[in-house]
Motif scaffolding. Structure first.
Motif, PDB file in Angstrom:
ATOM      1  N   PHE A  89       0.818  -1.207   0.000  1.00  0.00           N
ATOM      2  CA  PHE A  89       0.000   0.000   0.000  1.00  0.00           C
ATOM      3  C   PHE A  89       0.854   1.260   0.000  1.00  0.00           C
ATOM      4  CE2 PHE A  89      -3.298  -2.949   0.789  1.00  0.00           C
ATOM      5  CZ  PHE A  89      -4.421  -2.346   0.254  1.00  0.00           C
ATOM      6  N   SER A  92       2.111   1.599  -3.577  1.00  0.00           N
ATOM      7  CA  SER A  92       1.014   1.994  -4.462  1.00  0.00           C
ATOM      8  C   SER A  92       0.676   3.460  -4.258  1.00  0.00           C
ATOM      9  CB  SER A  92      -0.233   1.147  -4.191  1.00  0.00           C
ATOM     10  OG  SER A  92       0.077  -0.204  -4.191  1.00  0.00           O
ATOM     11  N   GLY A  93       0.590   3.850  -2.987  1.00  0.00           N
ATOM     12  CA  GLY A  93       0.269   5.245  -2.680  1.00  0.00           C
ATOM     13  C   GLY A  93       1.341   6.181  -3.226  1.00  0.00           C
ATOM     14  N   LEU A  95       3.269   5.637  -5.734  1.00  0.00           N
ATOM     15  CA  LEU A  95       3.158   5.656  -7.197  1.00  0.00           C
ATOM     16  C   LEU A  95       2.050   6.624  -7.635  1.00  0.00           C
ATOM     17  CD1 LEU A  95       4.094   4.269  -9.867  1.00  0.00           C
ATOM     18  CD2 LEU A  95       2.164   2.720  -9.575  1.00  0.00           C
ATOM     19  N   VAL A  96       0.890   6.505  -6.987  1.00  0.00           N
ATOM     20  CA  VAL A  96      -0.232   7.373  -7.341  1.00  0.00           C
ATOM     21  C   VAL A  96       0.142   8.841  -7.102  1.00  0.00           C
ATOM     22  CG1 VAL A  96      -2.584   8.018  -6.723  1.00  0.00           C
ATOM     23  CG2 VAL A  96      -1.975   5.612  -6.890  1.00  0.00           C
ATOM     24  N   ILE A  99       2.595  10.031  -9.824  1.00  0.00           N
ATOM     25  CA  ILE A  99       1.954  10.323 -11.115  1.00  0.00           C
ATOM     26  C   ILE A  99       1.191  11.636 -11.043  1.00  0.00           C
ATOM     27  CG2 ILE A  99       0.193   9.540 -12.741  1.00  0.00           C
ATOM     28  CD1 ILE A  99       0.991   6.705 -12.045  1.00  0.00           C
ATOM     29  N   THR A 100       0.497  11.834  -9.924  1.00  0.00           N
ATOM     30  CA  THR A 100      -0.274  13.067  -9.764  1.00  0.00           C
ATOM     31  C   THR A 100       0.634  14.289  -9.815  1.00  0.00           C
ATOM     32  OG1 THR A 100      -1.756  11.812  -8.352  1.00  0.00           O
ATOM     33  CG2 THR A 100      -1.968  14.203  -8.290  1.00  0.00           C
ATOM     34  N   THR A 103       2.025  14.926 -13.217  1.00  0.00           N
ATOM     35  CA  THR A 103       1.054  15.563 -14.104  1.00  0.00           C
ATOM     36  C   THR A 103       0.976  17.051 -13.831  1.00  0.00           C
ATOM     37  OG1 THR A 103      -0.199  13.558 -13.813  1.00  0.00           O
ATOM     38  CG2 THR A 103      -1.278  15.343 -14.988  1.00  0.00           C
ATOM     39  N   PHE A 104       0.866  17.388 -12.569  1.00  0.00           N
ATOM     40  CA  PHE A 104       0.744  18.803 -12.238  1.00  0.00           C
ATOM     41  C   PHE A 104       1.971  19.577 -12.713  1.00  0.00           C
ATOM     42  CE2 PHE A 104      -2.960  17.707 -10.087  1.00  0.00           C
ATOM     43  CZ  PHE A 104      -3.615  18.847  -9.691  1.00  0.00           C
ATOM     44  N   ILE A 107       1.713  19.156 -17.062  1.00  0.00           N
ATOM     45  CA  ILE A 107       0.639  19.652 -17.922  1.00  0.00           C
ATOM     46  C   ILE A 107      -0.326  20.609 -17.235  1.00  0.00           C
ATOM     47  CG2 ILE A 107       0.698  17.733 -19.542  1.00  0.00           C
ATOM     48  CD1 ILE A 107      -1.652  16.515 -18.158  1.00  0.00           C
ATOM     49  N   VAL A 108      -0.192  20.845 -15.928  1.00  0.00           N
ATOM     50  CA  VAL A 108      -1.137  21.768 -15.306  1.00  0.00           C
ATOM     51  C   VAL A 108      -0.503  23.144 -15.115  1.00  0.00           C
ATOM     52  CG1 VAL A 108      -2.655  22.186 -13.371  1.00  0.00           C
ATOM     53  CG2 VAL A 108      -2.303  19.876 -14.155  1.00  0.00           C
ATOM     54  N   TRP A 109       0.659  23.172 -14.487  1.00  0.00           N
ATOM     55  CA  TRP A 109       1.225  24.473 -14.116  1.00  0.00           C
ATOM     56  C   TRP A 109       2.146  25.059 -15.183  1.00  0.00           C
ATOM     57  CZ3 TRP A 109       2.061  21.972  -8.796  1.00  0.00           C
ATOM     58  CH2 TRP A 109       0.911  22.162  -8.028  1.00  0.00           C
TER      59      TRP A 109
ATOM     60  N   PHE B 205      -7.110   5.527  -1.984  1.00  0.00           N
ATOM     61  CA  PHE B 205      -6.268   6.448  -2.738  1.00  0.00           C
ATOM     62  C   PHE B 205      -7.060   7.498  -3.504  1.00  0.00           C
ATOM     63  CE2 PHE B 205      -3.298   2.663  -2.706  1.00  0.00           C
ATOM     64  CZ  PHE B 205      -2.528   3.199  -1.698  1.00  0.00           C
ATOM     65  N   ASN B 235      -6.301  28.719 -10.729  1.00  0.00           N
ATOM     66  CA  ASN B 235      -6.278  27.890 -11.924  1.00  0.00           C
ATOM     67  C   ASN B 235      -7.490  26.966 -11.891  1.00  0.00           C
ATOM     68  OD1 ASN B 235      -5.804  26.084 -13.965  1.00  0.00           O
ATOM     69  ND2 ASN B 235      -3.599  25.960 -13.577  1.00  0.00           N
ATOM     70  N   HIS B 241      -8.671  18.374 -12.647  1.00  0.00           N
ATOM     71  CA  HIS B 241      -7.729  17.283 -12.394  1.00  0.00           C
ATOM     72  C   HIS B 241      -8.049  16.578 -11.084  1.00  0.00           C
ATOM     73  CE1 HIS B 241      -4.794  17.361 -15.640  1.00  0.00           C
ATOM     74  NE2 HIS B 241      -4.909  18.680 -15.661  1.00  0.00           N
ATOM     75  N   ILE B 245      -9.025  12.772 -10.880  1.00  0.00           N
ATOM     76  CA  ILE B 245      -8.116  11.827 -10.216  1.00  0.00           C
ATOM     77  C   ILE B 245      -8.921  10.985  -9.236  1.00  0.00           C
ATOM     78  CG2 ILE B 245      -6.199  11.629  -8.580  1.00  0.00           C
ATOM     79  CD1 ILE B 245      -4.992  14.094  -9.892  1.00  0.00           C
ATOM     80  N   PHE B 289      -4.985  -0.717 -10.648  1.00  0.00           N
ATOM     81  CA  PHE B 289      -3.797   0.105 -10.882  1.00  0.00           C
ATOM     82  C   PHE B 289      -4.007   1.049 -12.063  1.00  0.00           C
ATOM     83  CE2 PHE B 289      -1.205  -2.489  -8.065  1.00  0.00           C
ATOM     84  CZ  PHE B 289      -0.382  -1.517  -7.544  1.00  0.00           C
ATOM     85  N   TRP B 295      -7.126   9.337 -15.765  1.00  0.00           N
ATOM     86  CA  TRP B 295      -8.187  10.304 -15.495  1.00  0.00           C
ATOM     87  C   TRP B 295      -8.304  11.414 -16.545  1.00  0.00           C
ATOM     88  CZ3 TRP B 295      -3.469  10.829 -13.059  1.00  0.00           C
ATOM     89  CH2 TRP B 295      -2.885  12.080 -13.151  1.00  0.00           C
ATOM     90  N   LEU B 304      -4.589  19.786 -23.121  1.00  0.00           N
ATOM     91  CA  LEU B 304      -3.405  19.350 -22.382  1.00  0.00           C
ATOM     92  C   LEU B 304      -2.217  19.174 -23.315  1.00  0.00           C
ATOM     93  CD1 LEU B 304      -5.136  16.620 -20.218  1.00  0.00           C
ATOM     94  CD2 LEU B 304      -4.685  18.977 -19.588  1.00  0.00           C
TER      95      LEU B 304
END
Lengths: 110, 629
Positions: A89, A92-93, A95-96, A99-100, A103-104, A107-109, B205, B235, B241, B245, B289, B295, B304
């Motif tokens: 866990f 996994s946490g 990893l999540v 990825i988040t 991404t930010f 492609i977000v900021w 999660f 933003n 997002h 997510i 997974f 998302w 994007l």
């Protein structure tokens, strides 16, 4: 003192064996504690010495990650048996979360 | 306790349910309140379809229509589908793994009451100045400018019920990891338990991003922050997002337990071991997974960039692989089996083509370039209703018929069940199949009315007629439930006759302590193994001994009630500040009182030891062959 530190409730567990295990455990604790102090010192020195920021930031993050791993494995018993679910866990946490954040950052900021 | 509860008055029963920590009673609470919200969401759906039945209709006004479609989505996802799945998880998972309860019975109750008060709070918006009207996704650019308190109800209500869901998810993780009976290894767990496990991990999660998103939204709307306000340096895309997510794993949180229910039904009524058990487990975990890496396919048109779109498109298409593995395993489970077409089995068989159709349009939507064409049209509406109604709702209806005897000790009428099934299936396809074409013709999603002469009339009318079929089907189901409970014909352990897993090895409904002696599990489908060797019951894994039980508690109810009260204060302090302290002076005090109630009851729970009680060995032995709750 050694008897009080035993994690086993079974009185038949060999006393000498437990002493040896406890000593090993203690050696690991002390080693990783020293390592963590050393890592912390490097971090401070690096900032005080005024290295280039593009160098300092990633190295600081890497050292922080090392600290977390040492903490989890040598002080929070992740190196012991029976922590498979916790490890699954955690990773996994992580990893999540990775990825988040990735991404930010991509492609977000920017 | 429950063994002497035969002649309780209404108030005593009410008090019992308000304070219960028994997973079987909490399952009934989830089923009842989830069922209630399902009917509310269904009425909202009917209003949407009536409004769109004929062109240029004025059945509801534009503003009200926005509120109804928002509340239809929000209610169905958060307040109907999730709690109904939690009902079956609570009723079945502890029994399937041979446990006496979940790991944290108190938290189980707290999770339910948080969900319940959150749901009630959200729906009170209808009576207190208007419901949320920015769609169930509540995109920030729209929702921070929405007037009135609708979005505040959404934010606070979902925050409270989301906390309940998170608690319930963690509880099931701990239960499944720690409380399996002797011999119940991970690879002997029934598929419903496995899918509950993976869905709970997804909850663990996926809900924190939602919490963060709602938290930022709450500060934007109620406390003057500007996280999403572009003119103030915020933003607005961040909300999208954070929401997705959470939102994409959320749909797997819904579908995986439904997959689990169907896996049980296929094996039971094909009277065969589930084909490819290990592959099924692997596919479930893999879907879990991959669910976190896709998302942004909800956001292809946000801009994007081609690289991000391509990555998320490929990841999305990859999910079709483990899902396909599952579809083929279900078909191969039926292959060569001696199939009995009971009501649950009919649902399961109908689920395969229905869900596959939704999956195929999913792959179409995953193609980023093509999605520019489909985006925000009825094609998307058709797609997600095919997966959610054709997958989750069929699963819930199948589960209702399948597990009803285990939860209530009575069998739903099979004839009425089959009528419900056929009406629902026909109505479902009539409603949503034509919506694919409406979308391709260019009818936008969430539109209030359409004009005559655009070729949209016929399909919209067919869609509305289909919705009427579904409504009638649900009414038949309600009638079925009522007459079944009035007739009250009791059934034994294994009313379907082909039960494979542990829950069918004990009485229906089970005694409040579940297993007198924890069973010894000797393989996959343990009850089937014993039956095949001519045994009538499970081999016990322990001698009869005292059983430690938790005490009932009213604290979860009070704790949730406190947050419910505080939410009103948090919301109306906006008006208090807007009026320069003239009106709504009670808002801040109510916020403080509500928080004090919650924190106070947490303190009581922490400071006052509650060691539970023991059922003594002698009482258990006297209870032989009884055990009816």
């Amino acid at each position: 003192m050694a008897t009080q530190q035993s994690t086993s409730a079974n009185p038949k567990v060999n006393y000498e064996y437990r002493r040896k295990k406890a000593a090993e455990e203690m050696r690991k604790h002390v080693t990783s504690f020293a390592l963590m102090i050393f890592v912390t010192l490097i971090a401070f020195i690096m900032v005080l010495a005024g290295f280039d920021k593009t160098f300092v930031y990633p190295v600081l993050l890497a050292l922080a990650a090392l600290q977390v791993v040492l903490q989890l494995y040598y002080f929070m018993h992740m190196s012991h048996k029976g922590h498979g679910a916790a490890a699954l866990f955690l990773y996994s946490g992580a990893l999540v979360a990775f990825i988040t954040i990735l991404t930010f950052l991509t492609i977000v900021w920017w | 306790m429950s063994t002497v509860a035969q002649k309780q008055g209404f108030l005593a029963v009410l008090w019992d349910y308000l304070t219960t920590v028994d997973h079987k009673k909490i399952a009934i609470l989830y089923l009842a309140s989830g069922g209630f919200f399902f009917l509310v969401g269904g009425i909202e759906a009917m209003i949407i379809r009536i409004q769109l039945a004929v062109p240029d209709n004025n059945f509801v006004s534009a503003g009200l229509y926005n509120e109804i479609l928002t509340m239809h989505g929000t209610t169905m996802i958060f307040l109907a589908a999730m709690p109904l799945l939690f009902a079956f998880m609570n009723a079945v998972v502890p029994l399937q793994i041979g446990a006496r309860d979940v790991a944290f019975p108190f938290l189980n109750s707290l999770g339910f009451w948080l969900f319940f008060f959150g749901g009630i709070f959200l729906n009170l918006s209808w009576f207190l100045g208007g419901a949320p009207d920015a769609g169930w996704t509540s995109y920030a650019s729209l929702s921070i400018t929405s007037e009135g308190h609708g979005i505040d109800f959404y934010v606070l209500g979902l925050q409270i019920s989301g906390a309940g869901t998170l608690i319930a998810g963690i509880n099931f993780l701990v239960t499944i990891i720690n409380m399996r009976a002797p011999g119940m290894t991970y690879m002997r767990m029934p598929l419903f338990t496995w899918s509950t496990f993976v869905a709970s991990a997804l909850i663990l999660f996926a809900f924190p991003p939602l919490t963060v998103g709602l938290f930022l939204m709450m500060f934007d709307r109620m406390f003057g922050a500007n996280f999403f306000d572009v003119s103030m340096g915020g933003n607005t895309i961040i909300w999208e997002h954070l929401f997705w997510i959470f939102g994409h794993p959320e749909v797997y949180i819904l579908i995986l337990p439904a997959f689990g229910i169907f896996s049980e039904i296929f094996a039971t009524f094909s009277r065969k071991r589930l084909f490819g058990y290990a592959a099924m487990v692997f596919a479930t975990v893999l879907i879990g997974f991959l669910g976190f890496m896709v998302w942004a396919h909800h956001m292809f048109t946000v801009g994007l960039g081609p690289t991000a779109n391509a990555i998320f498109a490929v990841a999305t298409m990859a999910i079709a692989v483990p899902t396909g593995v599952k579809i083929f395993n279900w078909m191969l489970t039926m292959w060569g089996g001696s199939i009995v077409f009971t009501t649950p089995m009919l649902y399961a068989v109908a689920f395969i083509p229905s869900f596959t159709a939704g999956g195929v349009t999913g792959v179409m939507l995953a193609s980023a370039a093509a999605d520019y064409q489909y985006h925000d049209t009825y094609f998307v509406v058709a797609h997600f209703h095919y997966v959610i109604v054709g997958g989750v709702v069929l699963g819930l209806l199948a589960g209702t018929h399948f597990y009803w005897p285990k939860m209530f000790g009575t069998m739903l009428n099979e004839f009425l069940g089959k009528i419900t099934f056929w009406l629902f299936l026909i109505g479902f396809h009539a409603t949503f199949f034509v919506q694919h074409f409406l979308g391709l013709m260019g009818m936008p999603r969430r539109i209030w009315k359409f004009l005559d002469g655009q070729g949209l009339n016929l399909f919209n009318l067919i869609s509305t007629i289909g919705a009427v079929f579904m409504a009638v089907a649900v009414l038949v189901l309600v009638y079925n439930i009522i007459i079944t409970q009035i007739k009250n014909v009791r059934v034994g352990n294994d009313p379907w006759g082909d039960g494979r897993t542990l829950e069918w090895a004990i009485a229906s409904p089970p005694p409040f302590y579940n297993f007198k002696q924890l069973p010894l599990v000797r393989g996959l489908d343990p009850y089937w193994i014993e039956k095949m060797e001519g045994n009538t019951k499970m081999t016990p894994a322990e001698p009869v001994g005292d059983i430690h039980m938790p005490n009932n508690s009213f604290i979860p109810f009070v704790m949730s009630l406190g947050l419910f009260i505080a939410a009103f204060g948090a919301m109306y302090q906006v008006d208090w500040r807007a009026s320069d302290g003239e009106s709504f002076v009670w808002a801040i005090p109510v916020l403080i009182i509500g928080m004090l109630i919650t924190i106070g009851s947490m303190a009581v729970r922490s400071l006052k030891d509650d060691h539970g009680y023991h059922i003594h060995k002698e009482d258990l032995l006297n209870d032989d062959e009884g055990g009816r709750d």
